[in-house]
Design a protein around this motif. Structure first.
Motif, mmCIF file in Angstrom:
data_model
loop_
_atom_site.group_PDB
_atom_site.id
_atom_site.type_symbol
_atom_site.label_atom_id
_atom_site.label_comp_id
_atom_site.label_asym_id
_atom_site.label_seq_id
_atom_site.Cartn_x
_atom_site.Cartn_y
_atom_site.Cartn_z
ATOM 1 N N ASP A 19 0.827 -1.202 0.000
ATOM 2 C CA ASP A 19 0.000 0.000 0.000
ATOM 3 C C ASP A 19 0.863 1.254 0.000
ATOM 4 O O ASP A 19 0.363 2.355 -0.185
ATOM 5 C CB ASP A 19 -0.879 0.014 1.260
ATOM 6 N N PHE A 20 2.151 1.063 0.233
ATOM 7 C CA PHE A 20 3.036 2.225 0.371
ATOM 8 C C PHE A 20 4.473 1.762 0.134
ATOM 9 O O PHE A 20 4.897 0.743 0.671
ATOM 10 C CB PHE A 20 2.868 2.803 1.780
ATOM 11 N N ILE A 21 5.202 2.516 -0.687
ATOM 12 C CA ILE A 21 6.605 2.164 -0.966
ATOM 13 C C ILE A 21 7.502 3.323 -0.510
ATOM 14 O O ILE A 21 7.269 4.479 -0.860
ATOM 15 C CB ILE A 21 6.836 1.905 -2.476
ATOM 16 N N VAL A 22 8.495 2.972 0.303
ATOM 17 C CA VAL A 22 9.496 3.951 0.750
ATOM 18 C C VAL A 22 10.834 3.494 0.174
ATOM 19 O O VAL A 22 11.297 2.398 0.479
ATOM 20 C CB VAL A 22 9.588 3.993 2.290
ATOM 21 N N SER A 23 11.437 4.323 -0.684
ATOM 22 C CA SER A 23 12.641 3.846 -1.376
ATOM 23 C C SER A 23 13.772 4.869 -1.392
ATOM 24 O O SER A 23 13.545 6.080 -1.417
ATOM 25 C CB SER A 23 12.276 3.459 -2.822
ATOM 26 N N ASP A 24 14.967 4.330 -1.387
ATOM 27 C CA ASP A 24 16.188 5.083 -1.621
ATOM 28 C C ASP A 24 16.287 5.343 -3.134
ATOM 29 O O ASP A 24 15.566 4.715 -3.910
ATOM 30 C CB ASP A 24 17.367 4.202 -1.143
ATOM 31 N N TRP A 25 17.156 6.250 -3.526
ATOM 32 C CA TRP A 25 17.368 6.498 -4.966
ATOM 33 C C TRP A 25 18.557 5.679 -5.472
ATOM 34 O O TRP A 25 18.454 4.867 -6.388
ATOM 35 C CB TRP A 25 17.633 7.988 -5.199
ATOM 36 N N ASN A 26 19.709 5.919 -4.873
ATOM 37 C CA ASN A 26 20.971 5.396 -5.398
ATOM 38 C C ASN A 26 21.218 3.954 -4.942
ATOM 39 O O ASN A 26 21.650 3.730 -3.815
ATOM 40 C CB ASN A 26 22.100 6.316 -4.918
ATOM 41 N N MET A 27 20.886 3.013 -5.795
ATOM 42 C CA MET A 27 21.118 1.599 -5.478
ATOM 43 C C MET A 27 21.790 0.932 -6.670
ATOM 44 O O MET A 27 21.620 1.388 -7.802
ATOM 45 C CB MET A 27 19.791 0.923 -5.138
ATOM 46 N N PRO A 28 22.563 -0.133 -6.430
ATOM 47 C CA PRO A 28 23.453 -0.647 -7.483
ATOM 48 C C PRO A 28 22.767 -1.155 -8.755
ATOM 49 O O PRO A 28 23.199 -0.812 -9.851
ATOM 50 C CB PRO A 28 24.227 -1.772 -6.794
ATOM 51 N N GLU A 29 21.708 -1.952 -8.620
ATOM 52 C CA GLU A 29 21.127 -2.584 -9.818
ATOM 53 C C GLU A 29 20.052 -1.706 -10.450
ATOM 54 O O GLU A 29 20.178 -1.289 -11.592
ATOM 55 C CB GLU A 29 20.533 -3.953 -9.449
ATOM 56 N N MET A 30 18.979 -1.507 -9.695
ATOM 57 C CA MET A 30 17.917 -0.644 -10.208
ATOM 58 C C MET A 30 17.707 0.504 -9.226
ATOM 59 O O MET A 30 17.515 0.283 -8.034
ATOM 60 C CB MET A 30 16.601 -1.401 -10.378
ATOM 61 N N THR A 31 17.761 1.735 -9.741
ATOM 62 C CA THR A 31 17.640 2.892 -8.854
ATOM 63 C C THR A 31 16.187 3.082 -8.403
ATOM 64 O O THR A 31 15.253 2.526 -8.994
ATOM 65 C CB THR A 31 18.056 4.173 -9.592
#
Lengths: 202, 137
Positions: free
Chosen positions: B53-65
Motif C-alpha cells: 500500500d506504500f513504498i518507501v525507497s532510496d534512490w541510489n542503489m546498485p542494480e535498479m535505482t
C-alpha cells in the motif's frame, strides 16, 4: 710509476667516465623525451591528466567526508549511550530489590555493547587515512611527472561534461554531494525540497 | 485524518542500517507491517505481487535505482496509484524535479528526522484520500 704515466692513466679514466656519463645522460634524455611524447600524444584532456588533476583530489575529498560523517555519527551515539548509562546508574542507586538491579545491569551491558561497537569509527578512520596518504602521494608523484614532461597543470582543462552525460549520471544517482564541485545547484534543506515541489502541488 | 496503520509497507534501501532506521521510525509512528528489499531490482517483483500500500525507497542503489523503480510502478496500470516516497541523499534540484515528473508523492533528503517522515506520510495519505474522493465524485 712515472708522473707522465700517471697523468695518462688519469686522463684515460676521465675519458671513460665522461663517455659513460654522456651515455647515461643520453639515455635519461631519451626516457624524458619518450615520456613527453607519450603525454603529448594523450593530449591535455587525456584520462591520466584528468584523473591526476581532478579524479584523485575528488577521491581524497570523498574519503575525508566518510571519516567526518562516521565520526559525527559515532560521537552522537556515544553521547547518547553515556547519558543512558548515567540514567541507569541513578536508577541502580535507587533500586530496592535484586531483581531490579539485575535488570539494570543487563541494560547497562547492552549499552556498553553499543559503545564498544562505535570503535569501528576509529578502525575504519585509520584505514581511510592511510588510503588518503597513499592517494595524495600518488597524486604528487604524477603531478611531478606531468610537470617534468613539459605540460603545465593549469593547461589541463576541467572535465568536459555534456548535458547528456551529466543527466545520465544524475539519473543513476550520484550519492551525497560531498565535494565542493558537486555542491553546485544542490538543495540545502528539506524546506528547499518542499518549496521546489510545493509549486507542483506535491 | 486517520491513516490505516495496518497497511503493508515496502522499505527499499541497499544499506541495511538505513532500512533498520526507517523501519524503527515507521514503528514509532504506529505502523507494523513491513517488508524489505535491498535494491530496485529485488523490490520490483515484490511490488508486482500487489501486496504493498506504500513504498518507501532510496534512490541510489546498485542494480535498479529508486527513480527507475518509481517509473516501473507508474507505468503499470494495476500499481500506478501506489504512494511512493523517496528518502535519499540525492539533493540536486534537477533530480528532485525529475522525481516529481516521474510521479513521486514525497521526497525526503537524508539525513532526515522522524518528524519530517511523519509530516510527509500525513501529507501523502491526505492527498491519496483527496484523489479517491475526486475519483468517486
Amino acid at each position: 710509476m712515472e708522473k707522465e704515466d700517471y697523468d695518462n692513466a688519469s686522463q684515460a679514466l676521465d675519458d671513460i667516465i665522461a663517455t659513460r656519463d654522456s651515455n647515461l645522460l643520453e639515455q635519461v634524455e631519451q626516457i624524458a623525451q619518450n615520456l613527453h611524447d607519450t603525454l603529448e600524444q594523450f593530449g591535455s584532456d587525456s584520462m591520466l591528466l584528468q584523473q591526476t588533476k581532478h579524479g584523485l583530489p575528488d577521491a581524497t575529498e570523498r574519503l575525508e567526508y566518510v571519516i567526518q560523517t562516521t565520526e559525527e555519527a559515532s560521537n552522537k551515539t556515544l553521547s547518547a549511550a553515556e547519558n543512558i548509562i548515567a540514567l541507569l546508574e541513578t536508577l541502580e542507586s535507587q533500586a530496592t530489590d535484586d531483581a531490579q538491579k539485575e535488570f539494570i545491569n543487563k541494560a547497562q551491558s547492552e549499552v556498553t555493547e553499543i559503545m564498544m561497537a562505535q570503535s569501528f569509527q576509529d578502525l575504519t578512520g585509520q584505514v581511510l587515512n592511510r588510503v588518503i596518504m597513499l592517494v595524495t602521494s600518488l597524486e604528487q608523484s604524477l603531478m611531478e611527472l606531468i610537470n617534468k614532461s613539459g605540460i603545465h597543470i593549469d593547461d589541463i582543462p576541467d572535465p568536459a561534461e555534456s548535458d547528456e552525460k551529466r543527466k545520465a549520471e544524475e539519473m543513476r544517482g550520484i550519492g551525497p554531494n560531498v565535494t565542493k564541485s558537486s555542491q553546485q545547484n544542490v538543495v540545502n534543506s528539506q524546506d528547499d525540497v518542499d518549496d521546489l515541489l510545493g509549486d507542483l502541488g506535491i | 485524518m486517520q491513516i490505516d496503520r495496518d497497511m503493508n509497507i515496502l522499505v527499499v534501501d541497499d544499506f541495511s542500517t538505513m532500512r533498520r532506521i526507517v523501519k524503527n521510525l515507521l514503528k514509532e509512528l504506529g505502523f507494523s507491517k513491513f517488508d524489505e528489499a535491498d535494491d530496485g531490482s529485488t523490490a520490483w517483483p515484490m511490488i508486482q505481487s500487489g501486496k504493498y500500500d506504500f513504498i518507501v525507497s532510496d534512490w541510489n542503489m546498485p542494480e535498479m535505482t529508486g527513480i527507475d523503480l518509481l517509473r516501473h510502478v507508474r507505468a503499470n496500470d494495476k500499481l500506478k496509484e501506489t504512494p511512493f516516497l523517496l528518502i535519499t541523499a540525492e539533493a540536486k534540484r534537477s533530480q528532485i524535479l525529475e522525481a516529481a515528473e516521474a510521479g513521486v508523492d514525497g521526497y525526503i533528503v537524508k539525513p532526515f528526522t522522524a518528524a519530517t517522515l511523519n509530516v510527509k506520510i500525513q501529507k501523502i495519505f491526505e492527498r491519496v484520500e483527496e484523489r479517491k474522493k475526486a475519483a468517486g465524485a
